[in-house]
Design a protein around this motif. Structure first.
Motif, short mmCIF file in Angstrom:
data_model
loop_
_atom_site.label_atom_id
_atom_site.label_comp_id
_atom_site.label_asym_id
_atom_site.label_seq_id
_atom_site.Cartn_x
_atom_site.Cartn_y
_atom_site.Cartn_z
N PRO A 1 -11.08 0.39 8.25
CA PRO A 1 -10.40 1.18 7.22
C PRO A 1 -10.16 2.63 7.67
O PRO A 1 -10.94 3.17 8.44
CB PRO A 1 -11.38 1.12 6.03
CG PRO A 1 -12.68 0.70 6.59
CD PRO A 1 -12.39 -0.10 7.82
N GLY A 2 -9.09 3.20 7.18
CA GLY A 2 -8.82 4.61 7.49
C GLY A 2 -7.35 4.94 7.70
O GLY A 2 -6.90 6.01 7.31
N SER B 1 0.85 -1.20 0.00
CA SER B 1 0.00 0.00 0.00
C SER B 1 0.88 1.24 0.00
O SER B 1 1.66 1.46 0.93
CB SER B 1 -0.89 0.02 1.24
OG SER B 1 -1.42 1.31 1.41
N ASP C 1 -4.81 3.38 -1.80
CA ASP C 1 -5.88 3.64 -0.84
C ASP C 1 -6.46 5.03 -1.04
O ASP C 1 -5.83 6.03 -0.72
CB ASP C 1 -5.33 3.51 0.59
CG ASP C 1 -5.11 2.05 0.98
OD1 ASP C 1 -6.06 1.26 0.84
OD2 ASP C 1 -3.99 1.71 1.42
N ASP D 1 -6.53 -7.03 4.01
CA ASP D 1 -5.93 -5.69 4.11
C ASP D 1 -6.00 -5.19 5.56
O ASP D 1 -7.09 -5.02 6.11
CB ASP D 1 -6.72 -4.76 3.18
CG ASP D 1 -6.16 -3.34 3.12
OD1 ASP D 1 -5.14 -3.07 3.77
OD2 ASP D 1 -6.75 -2.52 2.40
N GLY E 1 1.14 -2.39 4.16
CA GLY E 1 1.59 -1.01 4.20
C GLY E 1 2.88 -0.93 4.96
O GLY E 1 3.98 -1.02 4.39
N ASN E 2 2.77 -0.82 6.27
CA ASN E 2 3.95 -0.68 7.10
C ASN E 2 4.91 -1.87 7.03
O ASN E 2 6.12 -1.69 7.11
CB ASN E 2 3.54 -0.46 8.56
CG ASN E 2 3.23 1.01 8.80
OD1 ASN E 2 3.04 1.77 7.86
ND2 ASN E 2 3.20 1.41 10.05
N GLY F 1 -2.84 -4.59 8.86
CA GLY F 1 -2.06 -5.24 9.92
C GLY F 1 -1.43 -6.56 9.52
O GLY F 1 -1.18 -7.41 10.38
N HIS G 1 -8.35 0.80 -4.04
CA HIS G 1 -9.28 0.52 -2.93
C HIS G 1 -10.03 1.81 -2.60
O HIS G 1 -9.46 2.72 -2.00
CB HIS G 1 -8.43 0.02 -1.74
CG HIS G 1 -9.22 -0.29 -0.52
ND1 HIS G 1 -8.60 -0.60 0.68
CD2 HIS G 1 -10.55 -0.35 -0.28
CE1 HIS G 1 -9.53 -0.83 1.59
NE2 HIS G 1 -10.71 -0.69 1.03
N SER H 1 -3.09 3.34 8.04
CA SER H 1 -2.11 2.26 8.00
C SER H 1 -1.50 2.10 9.38
O SER H 1 -1.69 2.94 10.27
CB SER H 1 -1.03 2.57 6.96
OG SER H 1 -0.41 3.78 7.29
N GLY H 2 -0.79 1.01 9.57
CA GLY H 2 -0.06 0.81 10.83
C GLY H 2 -0.91 0.35 11.99
O GLY H 2 -0.45 0.39 13.14
C1 DX5 Z 1 -6.43 0.91 5.66
C2 DX5 Z 1 -5.91 0.68 4.27
C3 DX5 Z 1 -4.78 -0.24 4.20
C4 DX5 Z 1 -3.55 0.17 4.98
C5 DX5 Z 1 -2.66 -1.00 5.18
O1 DX5 Z 1 -7.65 1.54 5.61
O2 DX5 Z 1 -6.94 0.15 3.44
O3 DX5 Z 1 -4.45 -0.57 2.86
O4 DX5 Z 1 -2.88 1.22 4.39
O5 DX5 Z 1 -1.61 -0.63 6.00
P1 DX5 Z 1 -0.95 -1.64 7.05
O6 DX5 Z 1 -0.50 -2.85 6.29
O7 DX5 Z 1 0.16 -0.85 7.65
O8 DX5 Z 1 -2.05 -2.01 8.04
#
Ligand code: DX5
Ligand code: ZN
Length: 230
Positions: free
Chosen positions: A145-146, A10, A37, A179, A201-202, A181, A68, A148-149
């Motif tokens: 959703p909203g 992401s 995202d 998607d 993401g992270n 964590g 997404h 990352s991390g």
């Molecule tokens: C959250 C996003 C994800 C997020 C994933 O709403 O849809 O795609 O960026 O990030 P990680 O992998 O760090 O949870």
């Protein structure tokens, strides 16, 4: 036939000032998609990027864009994102009641793109029962959703298994994406349950060596899938 797991980093966790380099890096690392995202500050509290960015990303990416859409009005904006070059488009089931979900999937397919429906953690899989036969992918959110991390919500893998069962019953083959964590500690359980595409993401962009992280997460996911095939 065994299909290897694909990693979809992401770019929400990438360096926005050096996005081209950050996309080249994940391509070299073997990523399957660029996960984009899109957040509108309404369906989710955060506000990220939109149509013009997708258009620019399409010019530089050599792998498909997995877009997404975390937006309240996908039907209005879908034509723009499709026109911008999204290859896989995900709409949230919570934003499209009844026939409108069906309509959105048709719009995506009519534009020649692949269609995916996302489910927030508290949304039951039943809401996609009537459309599962025409989906290319289902996205199971393993965080709200909203952002990352965030930490993986325990038990999200059960919903992956429910989608697998529903698709099997419908006699339809589709991809399942997870998607939120996901990293080395959580990828095995979702892949053992049937996940095919892993958003990171992270776990990729905050790693010391993002390319090695992609390889390691994919390897763990593949091993977990193979173990349940035995
Ligand atoms: C959250 C996003 C994800 C997020 C994933 O709403 O849809 O795609 O960026 O990030 P990680 O992998 O760090 O949870
Ligand atoms: Zn996402």
């Amino acid at each position: 036939m065994f299909q290897p797991v694909k990693i979809a980093p992401s770019i929400l966790s990438a360096d926005f000032m050096n996005l081209q380099a950050d996309i080249e890096m994940i391509e070299e690392g073997g990523a399957g998609y660029v996960h984009v995202d899109v957040m509108d500050g309404h369906f989710v509290p955060n506000l990220t990027i939109g149509v013009p960015h997708v258009k620019q990303l399409k010019k530089i990416a050599n792998i498909p864009l997995d877009v997404h859409l975390m937006i309240s009005n996908p039907l209005e904006q879908l034509p723009w994102f499709l026109d911008a070059g999204a290859d896989m488009v995900t709409v949230h089931a919570e934003t499209l009641e009844g026939q409108w979900l069906d309509r959105a999937i048709d719009m995506i397919h009519d534009a020649g793109a692949q269609a995916c429906v996302a489910l927030k953690p508290n949304t039951p899989v039943d809401v996609i029962a009537s459309v599962i036969g025409k989906l290319d992918m289902v996205l199971v959110m393993s965080v709200e959703p909203g952002f990352s991390g965030q930490g993986y919500i325990e038990g999200s893998e059960d919903k992956v298994a429910q989608v697998v069962a529903m698709a099997r019953e419908a006699g339809h083959d589709l991809l399942i994406e997870v998607d939120g964590g996901i990293g080395v500690k959580t990828v095995e359980r979702v892949c053992a349950a049937g996940a095919d595409v892993i958003v990171c993401g992270n776990a990729v962009y905050a790693a010391d060596d993002p390319k090695a992280a992609i390889a390691q997460i994919a390897q763990l996911g593949n091993d977990a899938r193979l173990a349940v095939l035995d």
